[in-house]
Structures are given as structure tokens and as C-alpha cells.
Design an enzyme around this catalytic site. Structure first.
Site, short mmCIF file in Angstrom:
data_model
loop_
_atom_site.label_atom_id
_atom_site.label_comp_id
_atom_site.label_asym_id
_atom_site.label_seq_id
_atom_site.Cartn_x
_atom_site.Cartn_y
_atom_site.Cartn_z
N PHE A 66 1.06 -1.06 0.47
CA PHE A 66 -0.27 0.05 -0.05
C PHE A 66 0.91 1.69 0.00
O PHE A 66 2.24 1.70 -0.79
CB PHE A 66 -1.06 -0.32 0.95
N SER A 67 0.35 2.43 0.67
CA SER A 67 1.49 2.93 1.43
C SER A 67 2.18 3.54 0.85
O SER A 67 3.59 4.14 0.55
CB SER A 67 0.81 4.33 1.73
N THR A 68 3.42 2.37 1.52
CA THR A 68 4.79 2.16 1.67
C THR A 68 5.36 2.50 0.29
O THR A 68 6.56 2.89 -0.16
CB THR A 68 5.20 0.61 2.30
N LYS A 70 4.54 4.87 -1.71
CA LYS A 70 4.70 6.67 -1.69
C LYS A 70 6.37 6.73 -1.87
O LYS A 70 6.85 7.59 -2.39
CB LYS A 70 4.03 6.76 -1.43
N TYR A 157 -3.19 14.60 2.89
CA TYR A 157 -2.53 13.43 2.36
C TYR A 157 -3.45 13.26 1.36
O TYR A 157 -4.38 12.90 1.06
CB TYR A 157 -2.68 12.26 3.41
#
Length: 389
Positions: A66-68, A70, A157
Site C-alpha cells: 500500500f502507501s509504503t 509512495k 494527504y
């Protein structure tokens, strides 16, 4: 049972991982941790299962994180800066002309990376989550959309939209997919074992299955459906609530797409290796070669909005850098630390003051859209061990 190796000084990290994998509410699934201290891999451990049965997590198992994701995409952008191909203070429209619509002419790349462009709204941008598979249509919708407030005045965010916003700039500059840019700018120069945006179906046996118990946005969806939306959480609903999202992340489509905000597939080893270079002043400790220029790294990791004003979407201060946020343990924020956590529990960060990098990947989805306590506890153990050496 855990496999791999751990330096005796970091035995506490093994205990933290064991606790994460045997939690009474999170007993299914598996995960891996990697820690690099002063260029030495002091922890490389994995355990549990890569599915909801008995298939063991292997040394090379990758997990959708997931957002890791980014933080990896941000690192690609800073490599382009280093080569003079990208100017973070240039208008986005210099690279993506169609973006100069609906009052976005002055939105800069810096604003995208720092979640300062007021372009977090996913709700109504796409009819449902499966529509996100159409890259061109989603980018066209973003290009034509108006900011939710004056860009540059408040951080909010860009939880899902970040992938197309930053990703399209990368694609316009390089002519490649974001995954191809990740391979060229991160994987190949650092010799990483596995790091992809999405994951090839032909290598399905190498990836872990996501184990999703409930909708990550159920509470917000219920409020929106019943008209009980509070003004304070409206930006959160705008950023994350879209029909069929849980169905989407339970499907194979989440792996085969290119979604640079949320479907990076990594080993903990690869993430920790990348962040270890950033923690080591941009110099690869394994080779002694400079990977990222000193000035570029300083710019990339400087806090963009000092102070304690909460992020409009997340609801608490994120201390945004350019594509990274604060690094934290369950004892608090790490001074000068930076990285990115992801929904489901994954995360990775660097602490330059400690020459330390920590990464955790897993497949049991838990916590909130902004992470949970497993990574925080693992980070606490790693930081305590590093500072005791």
C-alpha cells in the site's frame, strides 16, 4: 517460527516480529523485517504464512505494501532531480500541459510531493475502484479537476491520487511506466532483490496473498451513506471512499495494475536496503558510491511545513518532506527520521542520525488507512538496539 538471521544486539526486533505474527487478533498471515545499521544487515527475518492456509512465507516472498509505495516513487523523482530532468519548483504543467486547468496553473511538483496541492479528492473522480485501472482516463480526470482549496496553503494527504499525480510527471519525463522507472532508478543501481509497482501474474507464487478482514474505509462509507459526515472528516472521505474499494483490493486486479500510490510489491530486504542508502547521506554503504546528491537529499528530506498543524486528511501532523513523512516508533517521532508507512501495517524509514533503516512487510491487513502498531513496535526495538551499540 522465524527464519533468517539476526545480530544478537537486535534480538528485540525478532521478539517484536514474533509478537506481530502471533497477535491474538492477527494470528493468520506472515511478514518479514529487515534492519540495516551502519551499512550492516543486522536483521533479515521472516515467518508465518503467505496465504490464509499453511504455505510458509519464504525468503523471497513479496508483499503488496500500500502507501509504503509512495516513498519508493518519491525516491525515483529525486533521482530525476539529481540528473537535471526534474525541477521540484517548476509548475506541474511544464511536464504535463493538460494539468494547467481549473486553477492549477501554479501548482508545482513540490506541492504534489508534499501533499500540498489540494488534489486529494478521489471520491467522484472515478465511478468505482475498478475504474482506477484506466491510467489515462484517471489522469485526464485529475488534469481537469479543481483543487479543493488554494494550493500551497494547507497539507492534505493525497492518499490515492498521489500515484497518478507524481506518476504521470515521471511518465512524461521518462517515457516509461512508473514501474520501469523504479527498476532503472532504484532496483538496478542498488541491486535490490524485488521491488515492483504491481506484480506479474507469471510470478504469482512469489507474492503473498492479502488477507483483508473488513473494509478499510467502512466507518467513513457508513457515515457518508447515512448523511452523518462530520466536516472534520470530509477530506478523509474525499480521499479514500470510492465504491467497490474493498472488492478491488481483494481481487487480482490490484496486483496487475500500475497504482504508484498503493500497489508496490516489496521484500522488507529491498526496502531497508533503499532506505539504508538514504540514511547514509545518499552514499551506498555497500559500494561507497554516491546514489543521490547531497543537495538533492537535503531538499528531499527537509520538513515542508514546520509546526504542529494537523494534516487536513489524516488529522494529525505528518511532518511532510518531499514524498516522505515523519518516522515514528511507539515512543514518538524520530528526530530527522523520514519514510512512509502503509495501510495494512507495512512501513519503512531511515534515521540518518543513527545510520539506521528499518522495514516491515506483511499480508494481514489491519489497523487504519494510516498504519498500525506492529511497525511502531518493531521500530522501537530496532532504534533501541542501534542506540545501545
Amino acid at each position: 517460527m522465524l527464519e533468517g538471521h539476526v545480530h544478537p544486539d537486535f534480538a528485540g526486533v525478532a521478539a517484536a516480529l514474533r509478537g506481530a505474527l502471533t497477535h491474538r487478533k492477527l494470528h493468520a498471515g506472515g511478514g518479514a523485517v529487515s534492519v540495516v545499521h551502519r551499512g550492516e544487515v543486522v536483521v533479515d527475518l521472516w515467518g508465518g504464512t503467505r496465504d490464509d492456509g499453511a504455505e510458509p512465507w519464504g525468503e523471497d516472498t513479496v508483499a503488496l505494501s500500500f502507501s509504503t509505495t509512495k516513498g519508493v516513487v518519491a525516491t525515483v523523482a529525486h533521482r530525476l532531480v539529481d540528473r537535471g530532468l526534474l525541477d521540484v519548483d517548476a509548475p506541474v504543467a511544464d511536464y504535463w500541459p493538460e494539468f494547467a486547468a481549473a486553477g492549477k496553473e501554479r501548482v508545482t511538483v513540490r506541492m504534489l510531493l508534499a501533499h500540498d496541492a489540494a488534489m486529494h479528492r478521489l471520491r467522484d473522480l472515478v465511478p468505482d475502484a475498478f475504474a482506477m485501472l484506466d491510467w489515462d482516463a484517471t489522469c485526464a480526470a485529475l488534469a481537469g479537476a479543481a483543487p479543493m482549496w488554494e494550493p500551497g496553503t494547507r497539507a492534505g494527504y493525497h492518499g490515492v491520487t498521489y500515484g497518478w499525480l507524481v506518476g504521470e510527471v515521471i511518465r512524461r519525463i521518462t517515457g516509461d511506466t512508473v514501474d520501469a522507472a523504479v527498476q532503472r532508478e532504484v532496483v538496478e543501481p542498488l541491486g535490490l532483490d524485488a521491488m515492483r509497482i504491481g506484480w506479474p501474474e507469471a510470478q504469482r507464487d512469489q507474492r503473498a496473498d492479502l488477507l483483508v478482514a473488513s473494509s478499510p474505509t467502512a466507518r467513513f462509507e457508513e457515515r457518508a451513506a447515512q448523511g452523518r459526515t462530520l466536516k472534520a472528516v470530509q477530506p478523509t472521505i474525499d480521499a479514500f471512499v470510492v465504491p467497490r474499494f474493498t472488492e478491488f483490493i481483494r481481487s487480482d486486479a490490484v496486483y496487475t495494475a500500475e497504482l504508484p500510490a498503493l500497489n508496490g510489491c516489496f521484500t522488507a530486504r529491498g526496502l531497508a536496503r533503499m532506505y539504508s542508502v538514504l540514511a547514509h547521506d545518499g552514499v551506498d554503504p555497500a559500494t561507497g558510491e554516491r546514489y543521490l546528491g547531497e543537495a538533492t537529499l537535503t531538499r528531499a528530506t527537509a520538513i515542508q511545513r514546520p509546526g504542529r498543524r494537523p494534516d487536513a486528511v489524516v488529522g494529525f501532523p505528518m511532518r511532510w518532506r518531499l514524498g516522505y513523512h515523519m518516522a515514528a516508533t511507539n515512543r514518538g517521532v524520530i528526530p530527522n527520521g523520514f519514510g512512509h508507512f502503509g495501510f495494512g501495517g507495512s512501513g519503512a524509514w531511515a534515521s540518518p542520525d543513527d545510520d539506521l533503516a528499518v522495514a516491515f512487510v506483511c499480508n494481514r491487513v489491519a489497523g487504519t488507512p494510516f498504519g498500525d502498531f506492529r511497525m511502531l513496535r518493531i521500530g522501537t526495538a530496532a532504534l533501541r538496539a542501534a542506540r545501545a551499540r
